[in-house]
Design a protein around this motif. Sequence first.
Motif, PDB file in Angstrom:
ATOM      1  N   ASN A   1      34.008  47.055  30.550  1.00 60.12           N
ATOM      2  CA  ASN A   1      35.328  46.670  30.061  1.00 60.12           C
ATOM      3  C   ASN A   1      36.103  45.942  31.158  1.00 60.12           C
ATOM      4  OD1 ASN A   1      36.526  48.742  31.747  1.00 60.12           O
ATOM      5  ND2 ASN A   1      35.990  50.234  30.184  1.00 60.12           N
ATOM      6  N   ALA A   2      37.237  45.369  30.773  1.00 56.25           N
ATOM      7  CA  ALA A   2      38.038  44.570  31.709  1.00 56.25           C
ATOM      8  C   ALA A   2      38.555  45.403  32.870  1.00 56.25           C
ATOM      9  CB  ALA A   2      39.200  43.920  30.962  1.00 56.25           C
ATOM     10  N   TYR A   3      38.988  46.603  32.584  1.00 60.36           N
ATOM     11  CA  TYR A   3      39.491  47.475  33.646  1.00 60.36           C
ATOM     12  C   TYR A   3      38.422  47.690  34.712  1.00 60.36           C
ATOM     13  CZ  TYR A   3      40.721  51.876  35.955  1.00 60.36           C
ATOM     14  OH  TYR A   3      40.972  52.850  36.892  1.00 60.36           O
ATOM     15  N   GLY A   4      37.210  48.022  34.284  1.00 56.93           N
ATOM     16  CA  GLY A   4      36.120  48.235  35.226  1.00 56.93           C
ATOM     17  C   GLY A   4      35.800  46.982  36.018  1.00 56.93           C
ATOM     18  N   ARG A   5      35.868  45.824  35.353  1.00 56.95           N
ATOM     19  CA  ARG A   5      35.596  44.569  36.064  1.00 56.95           C
ATOM     20  C   ARG A   5      36.630  44.328  37.159  1.00 56.95           C
ATOM     21  NH1 ARG A   5      34.227  42.929  30.743  1.00 56.95           N
ATOM     22  NH2 ARG A   5      36.273  42.001  30.371  1.00 56.95           N
ATOM     23  N   THR A   6      37.904  44.561  36.849  1.00 56.41           N
ATOM     24  CA  THR A   6      38.947  44.308  37.850  1.00 56.41           C
ATOM     25  C   THR A   6      38.825  45.266  39.022  1.00 56.41           C
ATOM     26  OG1 THR A   6      40.615  45.766  36.799  1.00 56.41           O
ATOM     27  CG2 THR A   6      40.518  43.472  36.061  1.00 56.41           C
ATOM     28  N   LYS A   7      38.473  46.509  38.752  1.00 53.06           N
ATOM     29  CA  LYS A   7      38.310  47.480  39.840  1.00 53.06           C
ATOM     30  C   LYS A   7      37.112  47.131  40.711  1.00 53.06           C
ATOM     31  CE  LYS A   7      40.504  50.751  40.397  1.00 53.06           C
ATOM     32  NZ  LYS A   7      41.717  50.960  41.228  1.00 53.06           N
ATOM     33  N   LEU A   8      36.051  46.627  40.095  1.00 54.90           N
ATOM     34  CA  LEU A   8      34.869  46.253  40.870  1.00 54.90           C
ATOM     35  C   LEU A   8      35.165  45.057  41.771  1.00 54.90           C
ATOM     36  CD1 LEU A   8      31.905  46.641  41.550  1.00 54.90           C
ATOM     37  CD2 LEU A   8      31.325  45.218  39.569  1.00 54.90           C
ATOM     38  N   VAL A   9      35.885  44.072  41.261  1.00 54.29           N
ATOM     39  CA  VAL A   9      36.268  42.932  42.098  1.00 54.29           C
ATOM     40  C   VAL A   9      37.136  43.414  43.258  1.00 54.29           C
ATOM     41  CG1 VAL A   9      37.528  40.746  42.177  1.00 54.29           C
ATOM     42  CG2 VAL A   9      36.066  41.256  40.228  1.00 54.29           C
ATOM     43  N   GLY A  10      38.006  44.394  42.981  1.00 58.00           N
ATOM     44  CA  GLY A  10      38.816  44.966  44.050  1.00 58.00           C
ATOM     45  C   GLY A  10      37.962  45.578  45.146  1.00 58.00           C
TER      46      GLY A  10
END
Length: 270
Positions: free
Chosen positions: A107-116
């Motif tokens: 999901n988008a939330y997981g993607r943003t946290k991974l990029v972080g």
Amino acid sequence: MATELQRQASVTALGRDTADLSDPEACSAAIEAHAPAVVINAAAWTAVDAAEAQESDAMRINAKAPGAMAQACCALEIPFLHISTDYVFEGSGTQAWRETDPVAPKNAYGRTKLVGEHQIAEAGGHWAILRTSWIFSAHGGNFVKTMLRLSESRDRLSIVADQVGCPTPAADIAATLLRMGRAMTKGQGGGLYHYGGQPPVSWADFARAIFANAGKTVTVEDIPTSAYPTPAERPRNSRLDCAKLTMDFGIEPPDWTTGLVNVLKELDRV
């Protein structure tokens, strides 16, 4: 999380007025202005479903801001600690996820946290990322408080039973971050770690534990994820292997049942 950190240590907690994560440059400037001994980023975009439609906003808060803060800490040669999530994994199987396992957020939330996570690592310096899951406390919005609110008007609830994870008390996360931060100021540890409450449990069984400990008479019906669709797909398996954290810092994963009792006691006093 900021509340729990302030309870347990003398910390300078910066609010949105001085460290707005939607403005990464302001966050790094705040670090430079305060010149702290260690920085703990306890803030994030956590509205998982809303991130599906606002991924660019969530990316700024969950990735660009932590990256900017990590760069500022690297320049000042101070440790930077950050909270991430089990949602970086695709969530299949039944084995607890290790730090070395492949990541594939659904999901988008997981993607943003991974990029972080990637931006923090790329910034260099002395950093630590703590992946955790299913956080609960007496403050803010979380599953425990939602179940208690629903129990006031419902005597039967249908709860997802095929998602299994590690409920984690915010108080224990705060204590762990503070302990890690103190060790890292002495040059110890650093890197990617997992920290989740034990033993793993389904949402349905977690709800039963909440009601039992709170003295609520509520019947919980097990349902599959398919019966409770949400904009963001959730991982079925959110178990976390915490052995690396124990090895590097001597920190054992918390017993979530003890944390639950403490949260319920605090809520009773409110």
